[in-house]
Design a protein around this motif. Structure first.
Motif, PDB file in Angstrom:
ATOM      1  N   UNK A  95      44.813  42.862  21.092  1.00 21.89           N
ATOM      2  CA  UNK A  95      43.300  42.976  20.984  1.00 21.89           C
ATOM      3  C   UNK A  95      42.986  44.043  21.793  1.00 21.89           C
ATOM      4  N   UNK A  96      41.882  44.889  21.192  1.00 21.09           N
ATOM      5  CA  UNK A  96      41.486  46.039  21.463  1.00 21.09           C
ATOM      6  C   UNK A  96      40.452  46.033  22.584  1.00 21.09           C
ATOM      7  N   UNK A  97      40.967  45.581  23.651  1.00 20.22           N
ATOM      8  CA  UNK A  97      39.988  45.438  24.802  1.00 20.22           C
ATOM      9  C   UNK A  97      40.635  45.989  25.954  1.00 20.22           C
ATOM     10  N   UNK A  98      39.846  47.046  26.692  1.00 14.83           N
ATOM     11  CA  UNK A  98      40.528  47.481  27.793  1.00 14.83           C
ATOM     12  C   UNK A  98      40.547  46.497  29.085  1.00 14.83           C
ATOM     13  N   UNK A  99      39.456  45.741  29.031  1.00 15.68           N
ATOM     14  CA  UNK A  99      39.488  44.738  30.250  1.00 15.68           C
ATOM     15  C   UNK A  99      39.803  43.431  29.963  1.00 15.68           C
ATOM     16  N   UNK A 100      41.223  43.066  29.924  1.00 12.15           N
ATOM     17  CA  UNK A 100      41.811  41.814  29.544  1.00 12.15           C
ATOM     18  C   UNK A 100      42.902  41.691  30.734  1.00 12.15           C
ATOM     19  N   UNK A 131      25.895  32.139  50.565  1.00 14.39           N
ATOM     20  CA  UNK A 131      26.628  30.876  50.814  1.00 14.39           C
ATOM     21  C   UNK A 131      27.816  30.614  49.664  1.00 14.39           C
ATOM     22  N   UNK A 132      27.430  30.638  48.492  1.00 16.22           N
ATOM     23  CA  UNK A 132      27.966  30.189  47.213  1.00 16.22           C
ATOM     24  C   UNK A 132      29.160  31.196  46.852  1.00 16.22           C
ATOM     25  N   UNK A 133      30.455  30.796  46.978  1.00 21.53           N
ATOM     26  CA  UNK A 133      31.434  31.882  46.613  1.00 21.53           C
ATOM     27  C   UNK A 133      31.619  31.924  45.156  1.00 21.53           C
ATOM     28  N   UNK A 134      31.150  31.075  44.280  1.00 19.01           N
ATOM     29  CA  UNK A 134      31.443  31.161  42.977  1.00 19.01           C
ATOM     30  C   UNK A 134      30.806  32.265  42.256  1.00 19.01           C
ATOM     31  N   UNK A 135      29.638  32.552  42.280  1.00 18.42           N
ATOM     32  CA  UNK A 135      28.800  33.573  41.484  1.00 18.42           C
ATOM     33  C   UNK A 135      29.742  35.158  41.950  1.00 18.42           C
ATOM     34  N   UNK A 136      29.854  35.221  42.885  1.00 14.86           N
ATOM     35  CA  UNK A 136      30.577  36.668  43.299  1.00 14.86           C
ATOM     36  C   UNK A 136      32.164  36.693  42.968  1.00 14.86           C
ATOM     37  N   UNK A 137      32.733  35.447  43.144  1.00 20.74           N
ATOM     38  CA  UNK A 137      34.086  35.457  42.291  1.00 20.74           C
ATOM     39  C   UNK A 137      34.064  35.633  40.832  1.00 20.74           C
ATOM     40  N   UNK A 138      33.162  34.776  40.269  1.00 18.58           N
ATOM     41  CA  UNK A 138      32.998  35.143  38.818  1.00 18.58           C
ATOM     42  C   UNK A 138      32.644  36.632  38.509  1.00 18.58           C
ATOM     43  N   UNK A 139      31.792  37.261  38.978  1.00 15.23           N
ATOM     44  CA  UNK A 139      31.439  38.595  39.079  1.00 15.23           C
ATOM     45  C   UNK A 139      32.692  39.538  38.781  1.00 15.23           C
ATOM     46  N   UNK A 140      33.371  39.338  40.034  1.00 12.66           N
ATOM     47  CA  UNK A 140      34.910  40.185  40.093  1.00 12.66           C
ATOM     48  C   UNK A 140      35.629  39.733  38.936  1.00 12.66           C
ATOM     49  N   UNK A 141      35.825  38.656  38.683  1.00 15.76           N
ATOM     50  CA  UNK A 141      36.652  38.346  37.510  1.00 15.76           C
ATOM     51  C   UNK A 141      36.230  38.873  36.385  1.00 15.76           C
ATOM     52  N   UNK A 143      34.204  41.212  35.507  1.00 13.22           N
ATOM     53  CA  UNK A 143      34.383  42.617  35.410  1.00 13.22           C
ATOM     54  C   UNK A 143      35.644  43.275  35.324  1.00 13.22           C
ATOM     55  N   UNK A 144      36.808  42.433  36.013  1.00 12.62           N
ATOM     56  CA  UNK A 144      38.102  42.687  35.745  1.00 12.62           C
ATOM     57  C   UNK A 144      38.701  42.561  34.364  1.00 12.62           C
ATOM     58  N   UNK A 145      38.205  41.321  33.761  1.00 12.23           N
ATOM     59  CA  UNK A 145      38.683  41.070  32.366  1.00 12.23           C
ATOM     60  C   UNK A 145      37.460  40.454  31.427  1.00 12.23           C
ATOM     61  N   UNK A 146      37.387  40.946  30.254  1.00 13.81           N
ATOM     62  CA  UNK A 146      36.546  40.375  29.235  1.00 13.81           C
ATOM     63  C   UNK A 146      37.438  39.259  28.325  1.00 13.81           C
ATOM     64  N   UNK A 147      38.593  39.487  28.182  1.00 14.89           N
ATOM     65  CA  UNK A 147      39.041  38.494  27.581  1.00 14.89           C
ATOM     66  C   UNK A 147      40.391  37.898  28.426  1.00 14.89           C
ATOM     67  N   UNK A 148      40.528  36.792  28.642  1.00 10.62           N
ATOM     68  CA  UNK A 148      41.325  36.142  29.520  1.00 10.62           C
ATOM     69  C   UNK A 148      42.176  35.203  28.735  1.00 10.62           C
ATOM     70  N   UNK A 149      43.557  35.549  28.822  1.00  8.59           N
ATOM     71  CA  UNK A 149      44.515  34.607  28.131  1.00  8.59           C
ATOM     72  C   UNK A 149      45.423  34.041  29.236  1.00  8.59           C
ATOM     73  N   UNK A 150      45.662  32.454  29.313  1.00  4.93           N
ATOM     74  CA  UNK A 150      46.141  31.920  30.048  1.00  4.93           C
ATOM     75  C   UNK A 150      47.313  30.987  29.396  1.00  4.93           C
ATOM     76  N   UNK A 151      48.455  31.044  29.990  1.00  4.43           N
ATOM     77  CA  UNK A 151      49.640  30.532  29.432  1.00  4.43           C
ATOM     78  C   UNK A 151      50.101  29.176  30.432  1.00  4.43           C
ATOM     79  N   UNK A 152      50.283  27.951  29.448  1.00  7.05           N
ATOM     80  CA  UNK A 152      50.377  26.724  30.307  1.00  7.05           C
ATOM     81  C   UNK A 152      49.013  26.378  31.069  1.00  7.05           C
ATOM     82  N   UNK A 153      47.960  26.264  30.501  1.00  5.98           N
ATOM     83  CA  UNK A 153      46.891  25.632  31.055  1.00  5.98           C
ATOM     84  C   UNK A 153      46.870  24.065  31.132  1.00  5.98           C
TER      85      UNK A 153
END
Length: 397
Positions: A95-100, A131-141, A143-153
């Motif tokens: 997949x031609x995505x740098x952020x994966x 107070x809520x950690x979810x938005x900044x954590x989601x922002x960081x994740x 920004x790190x990866x546009x395409x997320x591939x998970x094995x054994x969900x």
């Protein structure tokens, strides 16, 4: 990359057909269909990238930007050994995505919990007012990866179950595209889990953002390609103990062997025998699975040691389900990171867990399949340890 330039990348189907032509795998219609489906997703992602290229991070990270059409990822489920991971890895490579990012789901959730804990500590220290950690954590994740591939969900932990809906809603809002493999269809995730009704909104959210594909391949290809090597020894008797010791001596190759320890999230993980110069460590089953260890501990171990010996794995049943659950997690992590493993056990992999009910019985099918594959020449070659095993063989192992 323009759409035309995409042609310089072999497609998943082309890569798959090349493996068939080379005789590495047999052609399977279900796998061919999934390869084509991955190629469709690659083309869709490439087209979307063109549309957003001029805006840098663009609509992916701007809440005020106009909402684009959702790109639906893929959720592939099916029995063990049918080729899900093989095809997903081809997709991830092509997949031609740098952020994966490609990760075992257990590793990903360990990372998420660590990020959440770090944010809470920053809030406590006065370094943030959010107070809520979810938005900044989601922002960081995101920004790190546009395409997320998970094995054994898979979802077996209530702490994971309770945050998944909010976390992935935030990730999807930021344009993240999910690809995942699993042994179960989405409606069976966290089956029989505590407070499952609170988890069900995540299932509906997931199904709205992925196309669900059942990979109904005709056979377990892992068992077909087995070429056993003496890295799984049973039953537990004097001969097995001798062979394990001989293999250990071959693996450590005269290096200094001594106990060691690792600091993991504020607690100590004991390594009973370690040879740092050969990156080998030796444990008993009780060392790894009868103590309150988890995915983060096992991941820390394999970051330091690439050859793991596990002595005396017993036959497990329902009263020992907690140990079985840890063993399932351990083998998942060892397998996913291509760690060379030598095991002595009371029975063959498919007879190690004898209970017929409960989540662990269902999940242990995957563990048994992986234990079989971890004995194959292909797995050991990928682990970079085939020569060491051959040397151990010549020494009488």
């Amino acid at each position: 990359m323009s759409h035309d330039n995409l042609k310089v990348f072999p497609s998943v189907r082309e890569r798959y057909d090349a493996l068939v032509l080379a005789g590495d795998i047999d052609a399977d219609p279900a796998q061919q269909h999934l390869a084509d489906r991955f190629d469709l997703l690659i083309r869709e992602l490439a087209t979307t990238r063109l549309a957003t290229k001029s805006s840098a991070l663009g609509w992916l990270f701007s809440r005020r930007a106009p909402r684009r059409e959702i790109i639906k990822g893929l959720y592939i489920h099916g029995d063990v050994g049918r080729g899900k991971t093989m095809l997903m890895d081809m997709f991830h490579q092509l997949v031609p995505a740098k952020r994966k990012r490609r990760a075992h789901f257990i590793d990903f959730m360990a990372d998420v919990h660590e990020r959440i804990n770090a944010h809470r500590q920053a809030l406590k220290n006065g370094d943030t007012k959010q107070d809520d950690p979810i938005p900044p954590v989601a922002d960081a994740l995101a920004e790190q990866a546009w395409v997320l591939s998970f094995d054994e969900f898979t979802v077996t932990d209530i702490a994971d179950a309770m945050i998944l809906s909010r976390l992935f809603r935030a990730l999807f809002e930021r344009g993240v595209v999910l690809v995942a493999t699993s042994n179960v269809e989405p409606d069976n995730l966290y089956r029989d889990g505590l407070n499952r009704q609170l988890f069900l909104p995540f299932v509906e959210l997931l199904k709205a953002h992925v196309d669900v594909v059942n990979l109904d391949a005709r056979t377990d290809y892992r068992l077909e390609k087995l070429n056993r090597l003496p890295v799984y020894l049973s039953p537990l008797d004097e001969d097995t103990s001798r062979l394990m010791d001989e293999a250990w001596h071959a693996a450590t190759a005269g290096a200094t062997v001594a106990p060691n320890s690792l600091k993991v999230k504020g607690h100590t993980v004991v390594i009973p025998l370690a040879a740092p110069h050969t990156a080998a460590a030796r444990f008993t089953f009780a060392d790894l699975c009868s103590k309150p260890l988890g995915a983060a501990d096992y991941t820390a171990i394999i970051q330091h040691y690439r050859t793991i010996f596990i002595d005396a794995v017993p036959v497990l049943d329902h009263p020992r389900r907690n140990e079985a659950k840890r063993f399932i997690t351990l083998i998942d992590i060892l397998y996913d990171h291509n760690v060379h493993v030598v095991i002595s056990a009371a029975a063959s992999p498919d007879k190690l867990y004898v209970a017929k009910s409960g989540t662990e019985a269902f999940e242990f099918d995957r563990t048994a399949s992986r234990l079989f594959e971890m004995q194959s020449e292909e797995y050991l070659a990928a682990a970079g340890k085939l020569e060491a095993v051959v040397e151990a063989r010549s020494a009488g192992v």
